[in-house]
Design a protein around this motif. Structure first.
Motif, PDB file in Angstrom:
ATOM      1  N   ASN A  57     -11.751  15.235  -3.292  1.00  0.00           N
ATOM      2  CA  ASN A  57     -11.419  14.020  -2.555  1.00  0.00           C
ATOM      3  C   ASN A  57     -11.265  12.859  -3.518  1.00  0.00           C
ATOM      4  O   ASN A  57     -12.140  12.604  -4.342  1.00  0.00           O
ATOM      5  CB  ASN A  57     -12.498  13.710  -1.522  1.00  0.00           C
ATOM      6  N   VAL A  58     -10.121  12.156  -3.385  1.00  0.00           N
ATOM      7  CA  VAL A  58      -9.757  11.108  -4.336  1.00  0.00           C
ATOM      8  C   VAL A  58      -9.351   9.851  -3.593  1.00  0.00           C
ATOM      9  O   VAL A  58      -8.605   9.904  -2.614  1.00  0.00           O
ATOM     10  CB  VAL A  58      -8.579  11.567  -5.219  1.00  0.00           C
ATOM     11  N   ARG A  59      -9.831   8.699  -4.067  1.00  0.00           N
ATOM     12  CA  ARG A  59      -9.344   7.404  -3.607  1.00  0.00           C
ATOM     13  C   ARG A  59      -8.368   6.925  -4.658  1.00  0.00           C
ATOM     14  O   ARG A  59      -8.725   6.730  -5.815  1.00  0.00           O
ATOM     15  CB  ARG A  59     -10.449   6.375  -3.462  1.00  0.00           C
ATOM     16  N   LEU A  60      -7.103   6.774  -4.256  1.00  0.00           N
ATOM     17  CA  LEU A  60      -6.089   6.287  -5.185  1.00  0.00           C
ATOM     18  C   LEU A  60      -6.359   4.826  -5.515  1.00  0.00           C
ATOM     19  O   LEU A  60      -6.709   4.037  -4.631  1.00  0.00           O
ATOM     20  CB  LEU A  60      -4.691   6.428  -4.577  1.00  0.00           C
ATOM     21  N   ASN A  61      -6.173   4.480  -6.771  1.00  0.00           N
ATOM     22  CA  ASN A  61      -6.494   3.105  -7.189  1.00  0.00           C
ATOM     23  C   ASN A  61      -5.339   2.132  -6.978  1.00  0.00           C
ATOM     24  O   ASN A  61      -5.553   0.932  -6.975  1.00  0.00           O
ATOM     25  CB  ASN A  61      -6.987   3.058  -8.642  1.00  0.00           C
ATOM     26  N   GLY A 119       7.383   7.512 -13.026  1.00  0.00           N
ATOM     27  CA  GLY A 119       7.038   6.686 -14.187  1.00  0.00           C
ATOM     28  C   GLY A 119       5.533   6.569 -14.273  1.00  0.00           C
ATOM     29  O   GLY A 119       4.836   7.561 -14.445  1.00  0.00           O
ATOM     30  N   SER A 120       5.008   5.370 -14.120  1.00  0.00           N
ATOM     31  CA  SER A 120       3.553   5.160 -14.120  1.00  0.00           C
ATOM     32  C   SER A 120       2.992   5.020 -12.715  1.00  0.00           C
ATOM     33  O   SER A 120       1.805   4.773 -12.541  1.00  0.00           O
ATOM     34  CB  SER A 120       3.199   3.905 -14.923  1.00  0.00           C
ATOM     35  N   MET A 121       3.825   5.165 -11.698  1.00  0.00           N
ATOM     36  CA  MET A 121       3.389   4.981 -10.308  1.00  0.00           C
ATOM     37  C   MET A 121       3.107   6.336  -9.666  1.00  0.00           C
ATOM     38  O   MET A 121       3.994   7.176  -9.551  1.00  0.00           O
ATOM     39  CB  MET A 121       4.475   4.240  -9.513  1.00  0.00           C
ATOM     40  N   PHE A 122       1.848   6.535  -9.235  1.00  0.00           N
ATOM     41  CA  PHE A 122       1.459   7.772  -8.569  1.00  0.00           C
ATOM     42  C   PHE A 122       1.202   7.500  -7.095  1.00  0.00           C
ATOM     43  O   PHE A 122       0.618   6.478  -6.735  1.00  0.00           O
ATOM     44  CB  PHE A 122       0.178   8.353  -9.176  1.00  0.00           C
ATOM     45  N   GLY A 123       1.633   8.435  -6.265  1.00  0.00           N
ATOM     46  CA  GLY A 123       1.354   8.298  -4.845  1.00  0.00           C
ATOM     47  C   GLY A 123       1.501   9.611  -4.109  1.00  0.00           C
ATOM     48  O   GLY A 123       1.827  10.645  -4.693  1.00  0.00           O
ATOM     49  N   ASP A 129       0.833  -1.201   0.000  1.00  0.00           N
ATOM     50  CA  ASP A 129       0.000   0.000   0.000  1.00  0.00           C
ATOM     51  C   ASP A 129       0.869   1.253   0.000  1.00  0.00           C
ATOM     52  O   ASP A 129       0.401   2.351  -0.277  1.00  0.00           O
ATOM     53  CB  ASP A 129      -0.994   0.022   1.158  1.00  0.00           C
ATOM     54  N   ALA A 130       2.157   1.065   0.266  1.00  0.00           N
ATOM     55  CA  ALA A 130       3.147   2.125   0.186  1.00  0.00           C
ATOM     56  C   ALA A 130       4.459   1.501  -0.250  1.00  0.00           C
ATOM     57  O   ALA A 130       4.693   0.317  -0.011  1.00  0.00           O
ATOM     58  CB  ALA A 130       3.312   2.814   1.532  1.00  0.00           C
ATOM     59  N   SER A 143      15.550   8.723   0.837  1.00  0.00           N
ATOM     60  CA  SER A 143      14.534   7.672   0.731  1.00  0.00           C
ATOM     61  C   SER A 143      13.357   8.012   1.633  1.00  0.00           C
ATOM     62  O   SER A 143      13.541   8.454   2.769  1.00  0.00           O
ATOM     63  CB  SER A 143      15.118   6.320   1.150  1.00  0.00           C
ATOM     64  N   THR A 144      12.161   7.785   1.115  1.00  0.00           N
ATOM     65  CA  THR A 144      10.944   8.089   1.873  1.00  0.00           C
ATOM     66  C   THR A 144       9.813   7.186   1.406  1.00  0.00           C
ATOM     67  O   THR A 144       9.952   6.436   0.452  1.00  0.00           O
ATOM     68  CB  THR A 144      10.563   9.574   1.720  1.00  0.00           C
ATOM     69  N   THR A 145       8.673   7.307   2.067  1.00  0.00           N
ATOM     70  CA  THR A 145       7.503   6.487   1.754  1.00  0.00           C
ATOM     71  C   THR A 145       6.565   7.225   0.803  1.00  0.00           C
ATOM     72  O   THR A 145       6.266   8.398   0.987  1.00  0.00           O
ATOM     73  CB  THR A 145       6.744   6.134   3.049  1.00  0.00           C
ATOM     74  N   LEU A 146       6.078   6.497  -0.197  1.00  0.00           N
ATOM     75  CA  LEU A 146       5.088   6.984  -1.145  1.00  0.00           C
ATOM     76  C   LEU A 146       3.856   6.114  -0.991  1.00  0.00           C
ATOM     77  O   LEU A 146       3.900   4.905  -1.251  1.00  0.00           O
ATOM     78  CB  LEU A 146       5.631   6.887  -2.575  1.00  0.00           C
ATOM     79  N   TRP A 147       2.741   6.714  -0.544  1.00  0.00           N
ATOM     80  CA  TRP A 147       1.481   5.974  -0.372  1.00  0.00           C
ATOM     81  C   TRP A 147       0.801   5.815  -1.722  1.00  0.00           C
ATOM     82  O   TRP A 147       0.559   6.785  -2.423  1.00  0.00           O
ATOM     83  CB  TRP A 147       0.570   6.704   0.610  1.00  0.00           C
ATOM     84  N   LEU A 148       0.452   4.578  -2.072  1.00  0.00           N
ATOM     85  CA  LEU A 148      -0.148   4.273  -3.364  1.00  0.00           C
ATOM     86  C   LEU A 148      -1.654   4.120  -3.314  1.00  0.00           C
ATOM     87  O   LEU A 148      -2.311   4.159  -4.353  1.00  0.00           O
ATOM     88  CB  LEU A 148       0.457   2.978  -3.920  1.00  0.00           C
ATOM     89  N   VAL A 149      -2.208   3.877  -2.136  1.00  0.00           N
ATOM     90  CA  VAL A 149      -3.647   3.714  -1.976  1.00  0.00           C
ATOM     91  C   VAL A 149      -4.111   4.545  -0.784  1.00  0.00           C
ATOM     92  O   VAL A 149      -3.315   4.987   0.032  1.00  0.00           O
ATOM     93  CB  VAL A 149      -4.054   2.234  -1.777  1.00  0.00           C
ATOM     94  N   GLY A 150      -5.401   4.735  -0.705  1.00  0.00           N
ATOM     95  CA  GLY A 150      -5.984   5.508   0.378  1.00  0.00           C
ATOM     96  C   GLY A 150      -6.815   6.642  -0.190  1.00  0.00           C
ATOM     97  O   GLY A 150      -6.885   6.849  -1.403  1.00  0.00           O
TER      98      GLY A 150
END
Length: 114
Positions: free
Chosen positions: A105-109, A29-33, A9-10, A44-51
């Motif tokens: 408000n957006v829910r990441l896929n 690239g194709s990864m959004f977070g 999820d991250a 280095s850090t955390t990128l949340w991909l969902v939520g």
């Protein structure tokens, strides 16, 4: 399970030139977070991909619940839109948003399909 490297999820990313700001959206690239913290470039850090997140949007658009949302990394330093063009699909609207309004408000896929 001994072969799992992350929950998924991250993910861990290295901040690009200019660094990253907590709560802002980033495209790798194709990864959004969404950045978990504010860090300098190269860290280095955390990128949340969902939520579900409140994100900047094209203020001239009206969104409906469930509308597909795309990321425009160029306009206003990055914003969400319902106009796909050649943009990356990042999720769906979790609430209606009026025209004009600066955020939606957006829910990441968490899936990178376009």
């Amino acid at each position: 399970m001994k072969n799992q490297t992350q929950k998924g999820d991250a993910v861990t990313v290295v901040a690009p030139a200019g660094g990253m700001v907590s709560g802002n959206g980033y495209l790798f690239g194709s990864m959004f977070g969404i950045a978990a913290e504010t860090v300098a470039a190269g860290v280095s850090t955390t990128l949340w991909l969902v939520g579900c997140y409140t994100l900047p949007k094209n203020s001239a658009e009206a969104w409906t619940f469930g509308a597909l949302i795309y990321w425009d990394p160029v306009t206003n330093g990055g914003q969400c839109t319902i106009t796909p063009g050649t943009l990356k699909k990042i999720g769906v609207a979790t609430a209606a948003a009026s025209n004009p309004s600066p955020t939606g408000n957006v829910r990441l896929n968490g899936v990178f399909t376009s």
